[in-house]
Motif scaffolding. Structure first.
Motif, short mmCIF file in Angstrom:
data_model
loop_
_atom_site.label_atom_id
_atom_site.label_comp_id
_atom_site.label_asym_id
_atom_site.label_seq_id
_atom_site.Cartn_x
_atom_site.Cartn_y
_atom_site.Cartn_z
N ILE A 145 -1.45 3.15 20.77
CA ILE A 145 -0.97 1.64 20.49
C ILE A 145 -0.85 1.31 19.27
CG2 ILE A 145 -2.35 -0.67 20.63
CD1 ILE A 145 -3.64 0.42 23.43
N ARG A 146 -1.72 1.70 18.33
CA ARG A 146 -1.77 1.39 16.71
C ARG A 146 -0.51 2.25 16.29
NH1 ARG A 146 -6.41 3.24 15.18
NH2 ARG A 146 -5.73 5.34 14.86
N GLY A 147 0.01 3.27 16.50
CA GLY A 147 1.34 3.77 16.15
C GLY A 147 2.48 2.89 16.79
N ALA A 148 2.60 2.55 17.85
CA ALA A 148 3.48 1.79 18.07
C ALA A 148 3.56 0.33 17.52
CB ALA A 148 3.36 1.41 19.68
N GLN A 149 2.46 -0.20 17.22
CA GLN A 149 2.34 -1.55 16.54
C GLN A 149 2.85 -1.43 15.06
OE1 GLN A 149 -1.69 -2.45 16.95
NE2 GLN A 149 -1.57 -3.73 18.66
N GLN A 150 2.64 -0.51 14.60
CA GLN A 150 2.98 -0.02 13.13
C GLN A 150 4.63 0.06 13.11
OE1 GLN A 150 0.49 3.09 11.82
NE2 GLN A 150 -1.30 1.87 11.38
N ARG A 151 5.14 0.81 14.09
CA ARG A 151 6.54 0.88 14.16
C ARG A 151 7.51 -0.45 14.82
NH1 ARG A 151 3.70 5.64 15.19
NH2 ARG A 151 4.53 7.44 13.85
N GLY A 152 6.63 -1.24 14.97
CA GLY A 152 7.27 -2.54 15.78
C GLY A 152 7.64 -2.12 16.93
N TYR A 153 7.34 -1.48 17.72
CA TYR A 153 7.50 -1.12 19.17
C TYR A 153 6.95 -2.10 20.11
CZ TYR A 153 9.29 3.59 17.47
OH TYR A 153 9.98 4.35 16.90
N SER A 154 7.59 -2.28 21.28
CA SER A 154 6.98 -3.18 22.22
C SER A 154 6.24 -2.69 23.17
CB SER A 154 8.03 -4.16 22.90
OG SER A 154 9.09 -3.44 23.40
N SER A 155 6.05 -1.12 23.31
CA SER A 155 5.31 -0.40 24.39
C SER A 155 5.17 1.08 24.00
CB SER A 155 6.22 -0.57 25.58
OG SER A 155 7.34 0.25 25.49
N THR A 156 4.11 1.62 24.54
CA THR A 156 3.89 2.81 24.59
C THR A 156 3.70 3.59 25.68
OG1 THR A 156 2.74 4.33 23.18
CG2 THR A 156 1.71 2.59 23.93
N VAL A 157 3.68 5.01 25.86
CA VAL A 157 3.44 5.49 26.84
C VAL A 157 2.29 6.39 26.59
CG1 VAL A 157 4.30 7.21 28.65
CG2 VAL A 157 5.63 5.63 27.82
N ILE A 158 1.29 6.37 27.56
CA ILE A 158 0.00 7.38 27.67
C ILE A 158 0.41 8.41 28.43
CG2 ILE A 158 -2.22 7.65 27.54
CD1 ILE A 158 -1.46 5.49 25.67
N GLY A 159 0.34 9.77 28.05
CA GLY A 159 0.61 10.76 28.96
C GLY A 159 -0.74 11.29 29.44
N PHE A 160 -0.62 11.94 30.69
CA PHE A 160 -1.80 12.59 31.42
C PHE A 160 -1.74 14.13 31.28
CE2 PHE A 160 -2.18 8.20 33.84
CZ PHE A 160 -2.91 7.52 32.56
N ILE A 171 -9.24 6.75 31.51
CA ILE A 171 -8.17 6.09 30.50
C ILE A 171 -7.44 5.08 31.51
CG2 ILE A 171 -5.83 6.57 29.62
CD1 ILE A 171 -7.04 9.37 28.66
N THR A 172 -7.44 5.20 32.75
CA THR A 172 -6.55 4.23 33.36
C THR A 172 -7.32 3.12 33.67
OG1 THR A 172 -5.55 6.05 34.77
CG2 THR A 172 -5.66 4.08 35.66
N LYS A 193 5.67 10.64 36.84
CA LYS A 193 5.93 11.01 35.44
C LYS A 193 4.53 11.47 34.61
CE LYS A 193 10.46 8.96 34.17
NZ LYS A 193 10.84 7.89 33.20
N ASN A 194 3.49 11.22 35.68
CA ASN A 194 2.07 11.51 35.10
C ASN A 194 1.89 10.73 33.91
OD1 ASN A 194 -0.51 12.84 35.74
ND2 ASN A 194 0.14 14.39 34.69
N ASN A 195 2.06 9.50 33.81
CA ASN A 195 1.73 8.82 32.64
C ASN A 195 1.58 7.10 32.98
OD1 ASN A 195 4.46 7.56 32.83
ND2 ASN A 195 5.47 8.96 31.51
N LEU A 196 1.30 6.51 31.91
CA LEU A 196 0.86 5.22 32.21
C LEU A 196 1.60 4.46 30.97
CD1 LEU A 196 -2.55 3.77 32.97
CD2 LEU A 196 -1.20 2.71 30.94
N LEU A 197 2.52 3.38 31.31
CA LEU A 197 3.09 2.75 30.47
C LEU A 197 2.42 1.29 30.03
CD1 LEU A 197 5.73 1.57 28.82
CD2 LEU A 197 6.24 0.25 30.96
N LEU A 198 2.35 0.97 28.54
CA LEU A 198 1.59 -0.11 27.96
C LEU A 198 2.48 -1.08 27.43
CD1 LEU A 198 -1.96 1.45 26.88
CD2 LEU A 198 -1.44 0.03 29.02
#
Length: 331
Positions: A145-160, A171-172, A193-198
Motif C-alpha cells: 500500500i505504501r509503495g503504491a501510494q508513493q508511486r501515485g498508483y490507484s491500486s495494488t495487488v496482494i499476492g497469496f 490478510i483477507t 489468480k490467488n491474489n487480492l486487489l486493493l
C-alpha cells in the motif's frame, strides 16, 4: 500456554505461545483481544487480588469519610474515568491535556498540543491495533500500500502464493476491515489468480497512516489500555511540539503522563531510525528523564537487536511486540 481474556464479553481461553503480544479476535464476540503470557496474566490477577485485600482492610480500620473530600476539605483524586478508549472525544479536552502542560511549564519548556491528534472516534486506532497485533503477517500488505501510494498508483495487488491458509485468512480479514472502515476504496479477492486487489484511498490522512502513523496510534492505544487496566490516571498527547530554550524544535510522537508523575516518551519508527538516535539523546537530557522513559518503538525490530541497542545507548529500544512488556516494567 498464553491466555486471552476479552474485555467485552469476559471470555477466557488459552492460546499458543507464539501469539504472545498479538491481538486476536475473541472466539465468542470477535472483539480485538490482547494475548498475554500466562505468568504476566496471573501476576496481574494476583496484584488485583492483593489490592482488593488491602482495600478491605483499610475500609475496616478507617473511619468513614466523604469520598470526594479529604479531612481538610480539598477534593481528593477521583478514580480514572471509565471510557471506551477506542471511541471517545474525552481525550481531546484541555482538562485531559492540562497535567502535561503543567509538567512542561515546571521545566520551562514551551509546548504545542494538537488536541485532535488523540481523537479516537475514527477508526485509526482499531486498524493500528490490528496491524501491531499481527505485523509479521500484515507487513507485506502495508509495504504494498505504501509503495503504491508513493508511486501515485490507484491500486495494488496482494499476492497469496507461498502463504499458509491461516495467513491468507488473516490478510483477507484485515483487507476487509480496511474496506469496512474506508481505508481502501475496494477489496476484491481473485481466487483464480490467488491474489487480492486493493483500490486505494487518496486522502492525506490515509496516506500518512500507512506511511507510519499507524505505529503512533498503536503505541498510544497500548499505553492507554494498559493504564486503564491498572486503574492509573493517564494524560496523553500525540504529535506534541516542543520549543527548547535554544529555539530548537522537536515533535514527540506520543507523550504519556501517568498519575501526573511518571512521564513516558514513545518515538515510533516504521522505517530508518539510526540517524535520529542523537536527537533523542538530546531530548532525554533536556527533559531530565531516565533512559527507560524514552522509548524508541521500532516496527519489526528483533528482540536481540533491541537489547543490544538498549545496552549501547541511554534509551530503550523495543518492537511493537515488546512495548507492552516494557510498560509493565515501568508501572
Amino acid at each position: 500456554m498464553a491466555l486471552i481474556r476479552c474485555n467485552k464479553c469476559a471470555h477466557l481461553q488459552e492460546q499458543p505461545d507464539e501469539q504472545i503480544g498479538a491481538t486476536v479476535a475473541c472466539p465468542r464476540c470477535v472483539n480485538p483481544t490482547q494475548v498475554y503470557p500466562t505468568l504476566f496474566f496471573v501476576g496481574r490477577l494476583l496484584e488485583k487480588y492483593f489490592d482488593a485485600q488491602r482495600e478491605i482492610i483499610r475500609l475496616k480500620t478507617t473511619p468513614a469519610e466523604n469520598p470526594t473530600q479529604t479531612s481538610g476539605g480539598a477534593l481528593s483524586p477521583a478514580s480514572p474515568p471509565a471510557v471506551d478508549l477506542s471511541n471517545t472525544t474525552h481525550l481531546v479536552s484541555a482538562q485531559q491535556h492540562e497535567p502535561i502542560a503543567e509538567w512542561f511549564r515546571r521545566k520551562q519548556i514551551t509546548i504545542q498540543i494538537e488536541n485532535q491528534a488523540v481523537d479516537t472516534t475514527g477508526f485509526f486506532d482499531e486498524v493500528a491495533m490490528s496491524i501491531g497485533g499481527n505485523l509479521p503477517v500484515l507487513k507485506d500488505v502495508l509495504n504494498r500500500i505504501r509503495g503504491a501510494q508513493q508511486r501515485g498508483y490507484s491500486s495494488t495487488v496482494i499476492g497469496f502464493d507461498g502463504k499458509s491458509p491461516e495467513d491468507v485468512r488473516a490478510i483477507t480479514s484485515f483487507c476487509q476491515q480496511l474496506y469496512d472502515f474506508s481505508f481502501v476504496a475496494k477489496s476484491i479477492p481473485n481466487r483464480q489468480k490467488n491474489n487480492l486487489l486493493l483500490a486505494l484511498q487518496p486522502a492525506a490522512a490515509i496516506r500518512h497512516f500507512f506511511n507510519g502513523e499507524w505505529l503512533e496510534w498503536f503505541a498510544l492505544m497500548t499505553c492507554l489500555e494498559y493504564s486503564q487496566e491498572r486503574k492509573k490516571r493517564c494524560s496523553c498527547a500525540r504529535k506534541l511540539g516542543l520549543t527548547l530554550s535554544n529555539e530548537d524544535r522537536h515533535e514527540l510522537d506520543v507523550f504519556m503522563l501517568i498519575d501526573g508523575q511518571l512521564p513516558i516518551v514513545i518515538e515510533c519508527k516504521s522505517g530508518e531510525f539510526r540517524q535520529d538516535i542523537d536527537k533523542y539523546l538530546t531530548v532525554r537530557k533536556r527533559l531530565g528523564l531516565n533512559g527507560k522513559n524514552i522509548v524508541l518503538c521500532i516496527a519489526g525490530l528483533a528482540d536481540e537487536h533491541a537489547k543490544g541497542l538498549t545496552a549501547m545507548y541511554d534509551l530503550t529500544f523495543v518492537s511493537e511486540r515488546g512495548l507492552l512488556p516494557h510498560l509493565s516494567s515501568l508501572f
